[in-house]
Design an enzyme around this catalytic site. Structure first.
Site, PDB file in Angstrom:
ATOM      1  N   GLU A  31      11.321  14.418  -3.015  1.00  0.00           N
ATOM      2  CA  GLU A  31      12.697  14.218  -3.465  1.00  0.00           C
ATOM      3  C   GLU A  31      13.005  15.226  -4.578  1.00  0.00           C
ATOM      4  O   GLU A  31      12.214  15.347  -5.522  1.00  0.00           O
ATOM      5  CB  GLU A  31      12.905  12.801  -3.995  1.00  0.00           C
ATOM      6  N   GLU A  65      10.520   1.093  -8.389  1.00  0.00           N
ATOM      7  CA  GLU A  65      10.103   1.800  -7.175  1.00  0.00           C
ATOM      8  C   GLU A  65       9.909   0.830  -6.017  1.00  0.00           C
ATOM      9  O   GLU A  65      10.220   1.156  -4.865  1.00  0.00           O
ATOM     10  CB  GLU A  65       8.828   2.610  -7.429  1.00  0.00           C
ATOM     11  N   ASN A 125       8.339   6.744  -2.200  1.00  0.00           N
ATOM     12  CA  ASN A 125       7.997   7.058  -0.814  1.00  0.00           C
ATOM     13  C   ASN A 125       7.615   5.798  -0.043  1.00  0.00           C
ATOM     14  O   ASN A 125       6.865   4.960  -0.536  1.00  0.00           O
ATOM     15  CB  ASN A 125       6.812   8.027  -0.763  1.00  0.00           C
TER      16      ASN A 125
END
Length: 877
Positions: free
Chosen positions: A125, A302, A269
């Site tokens: 990213e 996250e 991710n």
């Protein structure tokens, strides 16, 4: 110096690609000196686009071979320039195959696949995947991934990627392989790969539907003892997301990997989160309370992205706040539920005012949903994240908690597996609540911090009290005129006894939420049935990210600080007193007048310090003076010497006048109990650390002795760092050097502790540019490591008195570091440029020196587009 300006990308020019990718099969073979990547793309024609051009991104790759539908391509079959590979594809379905070589060992940008210590890891990213293979590297292209990794089994025994492991085995020449399959379509920015010699720690979580999920954290072996807190935080986050949002984890395995070399805090991710080591490794010996809380929040952030970012992602990078603003809101709510809600709100708003408000009022100002960019990495900003979260919070306030949950359920269900926009998110909230949020969406499209001026009038004869609200928003780059915002104002009216009065009004006010909704430039609100003139408590819980003013007297602010039922507003009232006092003292100094701290403020501080009804954490927050970032944002022209002298004077006044109070608090708050991380104990340690700091500022030898003993006898890093930071802020050079030497000698093998050691030295009062240059020559410093650079360079820039010394050497040093990093890590270099972006706010002499540093940066040979964009924006009129 650049010979031409890089291309600007515009939101209004968004177009879908001519081809979608349904599946990608990657084979990544790691060898000494290079890595070979084979990618096989299953392509499908987009029927809404007439063009048949297949456009793939790819940089820093050596092409070995290219195939389309099994036919090998020659250089006449495609064009490859400017990072774009373009070819014509005549069939509606196709297979594209690329074999390329990359060099992760020398990839210092820390984007794509790169070496972090002894392991290889990825950061894709926003646009790092194009450094791994040729691909339409954009968030609206979502595909399933199969990844095969091959590497030396001894050097890289652990091979990881997204999704679930489906195969593994041995190969010739001491090599082995692992195959991972991710069943959920995702954009390339969520791809992850890790190869290394890592230690793993497992735990398990049972979802509400009864599925068993394996949780696994991988770290370098020496850090294996620092993962328990992150695992516990992950389980808390998973439970909270099920309870509050009904979101269940969707894979059988969730992994985290800690990396010492990482540009960001962490990356979400799919199924394989990669974290900056500083954002995941924790132990009482090496992490203070603030780091524990930060790690808990980042782990949650996250994880929450699994739905708000992964399952539903961004159509394009202009929609970045779609995932980040929503997820920051979710993680702050999580932290509020885990700890003290008022304290968390105070911390959040203090950060917003220190970072995002100045960003909004300078050359870097941009909307939450930007209109254009050159490098998207430059827009990972406080505006997109923190202000974006405040926009989501306002939606939550306007529609109510129940409808917000219904709206988020609809959003996740309607757009699961899709790449969408902020408009799509807002539309779901409109549908479930019945509210028209058209005007509200200006928060996404208009830059700048709205100003809200409030005046009042009391009609004693009729018992009517009128508040008049006038809103305006200053011009920002590219947006000279602004339309009115929707501003939710949570408020109360206090009587002379300090209690909230009953509110009666015909205005757009909700008695249930205590929120008044403003939509016009000027709004008169009449409250009826009052027998006394109230003191208004405005913007409770900071219900909107605005700068607001009301003509409070010092006595009224002290009254609110003592009586307001809203914990945030008690803190905010005292903050306003601090700011008012410091700015007045700065003006007096500039005019050559004697400096005298206002008695109302001084007495209020004593009252707060002695108020045992307040929690330790609230007291510590209220007794902490605003930092220079907030003070600078409160004036039109920054005369930094005056602000420094004024703040020092106030600190000295409070320290010496209440010396006995600080000593008593410091000693009374001591504890020899085993370390616990919870709201009560964290607050106790925070208040003791602040009291010790004030006591040391009074100059008592007994305070230095106490600090030295606290440091020597500390059983946890919070007490140790409280003692050391207090000593570093005082006048005891021999003790400072002794403790710093001891700290390094004891912890030099621990990366995170060394980073703290670097930061503390860079931030010590009296540190010079020469000291920083010496520190950068220390074996502990590594300019290729972002954490080390931030520890020293950002630490020094936050050392206001030293960085802004009138010789301008601090600015020149920063320019020099940016030039070095430009060739190594352009993303990090660009972020450092922002430390000079407010140069126009300073007095003419300093402003010119800061501008000169920016011009030096802009004149750098082979200037990256990242740094170019930020330096150009900073200097632009």
């Amino acid at each position: 110096m650049r010979t031409q300006d890089p291309k600007t990308i515009y939101l209004k020019e968004y177009q879908q690609p001519a081809f979608w990718v349904d599946h990608i099969h990657l084979t990544v073979k790691v060898f000494d000196g290079y890595t070979e990547v084979t990618s096989e793309l299953s392509l499908r024609k987009n029927p809404t686009v007439a063009s048949r051009e297949l456009v793939l991104n790819g940089v820093d790759q050596k092409i070995q071979s290219l195939h389309l539908n099994d036919a090998q391509l020659t250089e006449t079959d495609y064009q490859y320039s400017g990072g774009l590979l373009t070819l014509n594809c005549a069939t509606d379905t196709a297979r594209f195959r690329a074999v390329t070589r990359i060099d992760p060992q020398n990839n210092t940008s820390l984007e794509g696949l790169y070496q972090s210590g002894s392991m290889l890891c990825t950061q894709c990213e926003a646009e790092g995947f194009r450094k791994i293979t040729f691909y339409p590297d954009r968030p609206d292209v979502m595909a399933t991934f199969t990844t095969r990794i091959e590497a030396d089994a001894k050097r890289f025994p652990v091979l990881l990627s997204n999704g679930n492991p489906v195969d593994s085995g041995t190969l010739d020449d001491g090599r082995h392989f692992a195959v991972w399959e991710d069943p959920f379509p995702k954009p390339s920015y969520l791809f992850a790969l890790v190869a290394g010699d890592l230690a793993g720690k497992d735990d398990r979580f049972t979802t509400r539907s009864g599925r068993e999920v394996t949780l696994r954290i991988f770290v370098e072996p020496q850090n294996a003892h620092k993962v328990d807190f992150a695992l516990a935080s992950l389980k808390k986050a998973m439970q909270w997301d099920e309870d509050v949002y009904g979101r269940e984890y969707d894979l059988d395995l969730f992994m985290i990997v800690a990396s010492d070399f990482f540009n960001m805090g962490a990356m979400e991710n799919k199924g394989l989160n990669i974290f900056n080591s500083a954002a995941v490794l924790a132990s009482p010996d090496t992490s203070n309370d603030q780091r524990f809380e930060r790690i808990e929040g980042i782990v949650a952030h996250e994880y929450f992205h699994n739905w708000s970012g992964n399952r539903v992602t961004c159509r394009d990078w202009f929609q970045l706040s779609l995932k980040e603003g929503f997820t920051v809101f979710r993680d702050t709510e999580f932290s509020s539920d885990m700890h003290d809600r008022a304290v968390k709100r105070i911390e959040t708003v203090a950060g917003l005012r220190a970072v995002q408000f100045p960003e909004d009022s300078g050359p870097m100002a941009h909307p939450v949903r930007p209109d254009s960019y050159i490098e998207i990495n430059n827009f990972y900003t406080a505006t997109v994240y923190e202000k974006g979260a405040e926009v989501v919070r306002m939606i939550h306030t306007l529609v109510g908690a129940e409808d917000f949950r219904r709206g988020s359920d609809l959003y996740f269900e309607r757009f699961d597996g899709q790449a969408v926009t902020t408009d799509d998110f807002v539309a779901c909230m409109e549908q479930v609540s019945g509210l028209d949020l058209t005007q509200f969406k200006r928060w996404y499209s208009q830059a700048g911090t709205p100003r809200l001026a409030v005046t009042d009038e009391f009609d004693a004869d009729n018992g009517n009290y009128t508040l008049t609200f006038k809103q305006a928003c200053p011009a920002t780059p590219g947006q000279p005129e602004k339309s009115p915002f929707v501003i939710p104002v949570k408020l109360g009216l206090l009587g002379t006894d300090g209690q909230d009065l009953a509110i009666k009004t015909r205005a757009n006010y909700s008695a249930e939420t205590e929120v008044l909704t403003l939509t016009d430039e000027v709004t008169d609100v009449v409250f009826t049935g009052l027998t006394e003139r109230p003191v208004p408590s405005l913007l409770r819980d900071f219900s909107a990210p605005v700068k607001w003013s009301f003509g409070y007297s010092d006595e009224q602010l002290a009254f609110l600080a003592a009586n307001d039922a809203n914990g945030f507003n008690r803190w905010d009232a005292l903050q306003q007193l601090y700011i008012r006092a410091i700015l007045s003292l700065a003006t007096d100094r500039r005019a050559g007048r004697t400096l005298t701290a206002p008695s109302v403020l001084v007495e209020t501080v004593a009252n707060v310090a002695g108020d045992a009804t307040l929690s330790h954490a609230i007291r510590a927050s209220m007794l902490t003076l605003p930092g220079y970032a907030i003070l600078k944002d409160a004036v039109d022209v920054v005369y930094i010497e005056d602000l420094i002298a004024a703040r020092k004077h106030l600190v000295k006044t409070l320290a010496t006048r209440y010396r006995d109070i600080w000593r008593s608090l410091t000693e009374k708050l001591s504890s020899h109990a085993p370390y616990e991380f919870n709201a009560e104990e964290s607050g106790r340690r925070q208040l003791q650390g602040l009291s010790l700091w004030y006591w040391l500022k009074a100059g008592d030898q007994a305070a230095f002795d106490f600090a030295a003993q606290l440091y020597a006898g500390a059983t946890n890093q919070t007490d140790r760092s409280n003692a050391l930071r207090a000593v570093l802020a005082g006048d005891a050079e021999a003790l400072q050097q002794s403790l710093l030497s001891d700290f390094y000698d004891h912890w030099q093998s621990d990366t995170q502790m060394v980073e703290q050691w670097l930061t503390m030295q860079a931030g010590t009062p009296g540190t010079t540019v020469s000291d920083i240059e010496t520190l950068m020559q220390h074996p502990a410093f590594d300019i290729k490591n972002p954490n080390k650079v931030r520890s020293v360079i950002v630490g020094f820039a936050m050392n206001t008195e030293s960085f802004h010394d009138d010789d301008g050497e601090g600015y020149a040093l920063l320019a020099s570091v940016v030039q070095q990093l430009n060739a190594l890590n352009p993303q990090l270099a660009a972020r450092l440029v922002t430390l000079l972006s407010d140069w126009k706010r300073y007095d003419a002499t300093r402003g010119k020196m800061m501008a000169k540093a920016l011009e030096t940066i802009l004149a750098t040979q082979s200037l990256s587009s990242n740094v170019f964009e930020m330096a150009q924006r900073a200097l632009k009129d």
